[in-house]
Design a protein around this motif. Sequence first.
Motif, mmCIF file in Angstrom:
data_model
loop_
_atom_site.group_PDB
_atom_site.id
_atom_site.type_symbol
_atom_site.label_atom_id
_atom_site.label_comp_id
_atom_site.label_asym_id
_atom_site.label_seq_id
_atom_site.Cartn_x
_atom_site.Cartn_y
_atom_site.Cartn_z
ATOM 1 N N THR A 106 52.446 36.302 -127.250
ATOM 2 C CA THR A 106 52.076 34.947 -126.610
ATOM 3 C C THR A 106 51.161 34.113 -127.868
ATOM 4 O O THR A 106 50.297 34.598 -128.146
ATOM 5 N N SER A 111 54.489 28.988 -127.264
ATOM 6 C CA SER A 111 53.816 27.982 -126.223
ATOM 7 C C SER A 111 54.293 26.331 -126.779
ATOM 8 O O SER A 111 54.091 25.329 -125.850
ATOM 9 N N THR A 130 47.320 36.314 -109.916
ATOM 10 C CA THR A 130 48.490 35.487 -109.951
ATOM 11 C C THR A 130 48.736 35.057 -111.541
ATOM 12 O O THR A 130 49.699 35.072 -111.958
ATOM 13 N N GLN A 145 49.602 37.905 -113.834
ATOM 14 C CA GLN A 145 50.965 38.432 -113.704
ATOM 15 C C GLN A 145 52.250 37.470 -113.710
ATOM 16 O O GLN A 145 53.302 37.996 -113.824
ATOM 17 N N SER A 146 51.696 36.204 -113.928
ATOM 18 C CA SER A 146 52.973 35.075 -114.276
ATOM 19 C C SER A 146 52.622 34.460 -115.557
ATOM 20 O O SER A 146 53.374 33.475 -115.809
ATOM 21 N N LYS A 147 51.674 35.100 -116.525
ATOM 22 C CA LYS A 147 51.348 34.474 -117.661
ATOM 23 C C LYS A 147 51.047 33.015 -117.668
ATOM 24 O O LYS A 147 51.691 31.993 -118.179
ATOM 25 N N ASP A 148 50.163 32.698 -116.776
ATOM 26 C CA ASP A 148 49.542 31.515 -116.562
ATOM 27 C C ASP A 148 50.838 30.414 -115.984
ATOM 28 O O ASP A 148 50.720 29.423 -116.487
ATOM 29 N N GLY A 149 51.401 31.058 -115.077
ATOM 30 C CA GLY A 149 52.576 30.340 -114.553
ATOM 31 C C GLY A 149 53.755 30.131 -115.316
ATOM 32 O O GLY A 149 54.914 29.642 -114.944
ATOM 33 N N ILE A 150 54.134 31.027 -116.720
ATOM 34 C CA ILE A 150 55.170 30.804 -117.214
ATOM 35 C C ILE A 150 56.298 31.553 -116.453
ATOM 36 O O ILE A 150 57.496 31.176 -116.477
ATOM 37 N N GLY A 151 55.813 32.599 -115.743
ATOM 38 C CA GLY A 151 56.882 33.100 -114.892
ATOM 39 C C GLY A 151 56.795 34.623 -115.237
ATOM 40 O O GLY A 151 57.342 35.586 -114.106
ATOM 41 N N ALA A 152 56.947 35.174 -116.341
ATOM 42 C CA ALA A 152 57.011 36.669 -116.692
ATOM 43 C C ALA A 152 55.599 37.372 -116.652
ATOM 44 O O ALA A 152 54.452 37.004 -117.193
ATOM 45 N N ASP A 153 55.565 38.646 -116.098
ATOM 46 C CA ASP A 153 54.187 39.235 -116.042
ATOM 47 C C ASP A 153 53.840 39.887 -117.353
ATOM 48 O O ASP A 153 54.732 39.799 -118.236
#
Lengths: 429, 148
Positions: free
Chosen positions: A168, A173, B122, B125-133
Motif C-alpha cells: 500500500t 493509491s 471496518t 478490514q476494508s483498507k480504508d474503504g478500498i474493499g480488500a482486507d
Amino acid sequence: MKYLSAKQILTIPTFITLSLWLLSKKGIMDVFDDPLRSLSQIFSLIGLIYMMISLILSTRRRFIEDGIGGLDKVYEMHHIVGSLSFVLLINHPLLLAIKALPQAALVSQYLLIGNYLPYNLGVVSLYIMVLAFIFMVFVRLPYHIWLKTHQLLGFAGIIGSVHALLITSDISSYFPLRLWMIVWIFFGSTSFLYIFFYYKWIASVYVYEISKIERLLDVVNISAKPTKRKIPFVPGQFAYVGFKDINLGGEQHPFSFSSSPLEDEVRFSIKMLGDYTVKLPLLRKGTKMFLKGPYGKFGDVYIKGKRPLVWIVGGIGVTPFLSMLRNEQQLIEDRAIILFYCFSNPEEGMFSDEIKQLTENKKTIEVHEWCSTQRGRFSVPKIIEILEKYDKYDVQICGPGPMMESLKQQFEEVGVDSERILFEKFQIL
Amino acid sequence: MMKKYLRQLTQISIINFFFIIGLLFYIQKNTPLSTSLLRVSPPQVKLSTTIISPTPQPSNTNALSPTLPSKNNLFTELSTHNSKSDCWIGVGGHIYDVTMYFGSHPGGDGVILKYCGTDATTPFQSKDGIGADHSASAYDLLRHYLIQ
C-alpha cells in the motif's frame, strides 16, 4: 553525429516520476511532514525506473545502439544507470530503517524476512542486489560466475517491482503513478526475459566452422568459414562469439573482426588476457563457432565520413583497423589516413608486417609505429607536427582504457571537438 | 571520473547496509524484548468484528480479550488517545497503541491518523474503504502493538 547521453535519457523519466509522486500527495505538508520517508519514496520510485531503463539498455537492440552510438557506449550507460539505480534502491529501506530506529521490530520489517509477503519481496530483492553488487565492487570473480550473479539483478528487478505494486503506497493509491510504473516495469521485465531466455537460447545465430588457428605469442588468430550464411558486418564491428567446445563452455564474448567483410572467412585476433581467452588455443580446426551480431558503430566514420582520419592503435586494439584496412572497397584513394600503431615492446607489434603489406601501395596512408620502450609514452604533443598538416580530421582510438581517456583529453586540449574523437571500448559485457 | 565516484557511492551504500543490519542485531541483543518488540509472541488476536462499545460492559471484557489480564479496561480510554503523538485504535475487539507505527505505514500517516481514538475495525478490514482486507501478515504486524 549527436548521440543520446545518460543525462538526456534519464532527465525526462525522472522529471515525470517526481511530478506524479508530488501529485499523489495531498499537499506540500505531506511531503515535508516526514522528510526521510519522502526521500525514501523518491529513491524507490526513481531507483526502480532506472533499473528498468538499465534492463532495457541491456537488450542489444539495434535502435538503442543507433541512438547511443555503439554497443560499447550502451553497456557503459547500462553500467552507470544500473549503479545509480542500486544506490537509490538500497538507500530506500535504509532511510526507512534509520527513521524507525531504535524500534527493532520496525527496522527488521524493512531489512529482514518477516511474515508480510509484499515486504518480504522487497527484502529478497534487496539482498539479491547487495550480493550481486558485492561481486562488482568488492570481490572479483571469474567472468562466467560473475555473469550469473550479474544476471540475478534482472530477477531482483522483477521481484522488487512486484513488491512495489503490492504494498500500500503512493503507487497503489494514485492511478497515474501506478500506470506510469506499470509501463516501465512491463518494458524492463520484458527486456530482461528477452535477453535472458530468448536472446540466449532462441535468437538467430550465424554458425561458422573453425578453419585455422594460429598463435603468435599471447595473441590467437581464429579464422572460420560459414556453414550456411555469412554474418553481414561492416569493418570496425564486432560480434558475440561462442564455441561448441567443452573447455570453453557456452559463454559468449565480444570480439572485433580483424578480417574484411569481403573475405570468405572471418578472422578474430584475440589477446589471451583472462581465464576464458587463455583457453582459446585449445580449440581445434572444425569446431563450431556461433556468432551473434554484428554490433558497433566504430567503423561508421571510416565508411561514411570524408575527412582525413587519425587512427591511434594500442596493442590488440589493432583488430578493427585491420578489418578496415583489409576492406579494399572502402579505401578511397584520396582519403588521408595517419595510423599510429603503438606497442610497448617490438614483440608486441606483431601486426606490423600485415599493416605494411596492406598499406604499401596506398599513398594516402601514413603508418607510424610507436614503440614506447624506445620512444617514450605516446602523446598528442609528440605528434602535433604530423597532425598540423590537416585542418580538420576525425580521430579513432582503440586500445587500453586509460590510454584512450588520456588521449581524448589531449586531443581536446589541442582543439579537436570531442564529437570527432571516437573510441572502441573493449570492457563491455 | 563519474564512474569512480559512483563506484565509491555503491561501496559506501553496501557498507551502510551492513552497518544498519549490525545495529539492528545489536539493538535486539541489548534491548529488553518488551521494548524492542522483536521476537515477541503476542497473544493471538481473534479476527472477530466485535463492535467496541464506548462504555464496554464489564461482563464482556473477558470475551473480548480472553488471553489478556483483565485488570485494566482500556476501552474506556480509547477515545482520549486520538492524536499523532498518542494514537490508539480499536480493531476486532482489541486495542492497539500504534503511536510508534507513524511514519511506517506504506499508505502514509493520514490513513491511520483519522482513526486514532476510534474503532477502526471496518476501515482496517476494508483498507480504508478500498474493499480488500489487510493480509494475515499485516495482522501479525498489528499484534506487536496490542495493548488489550
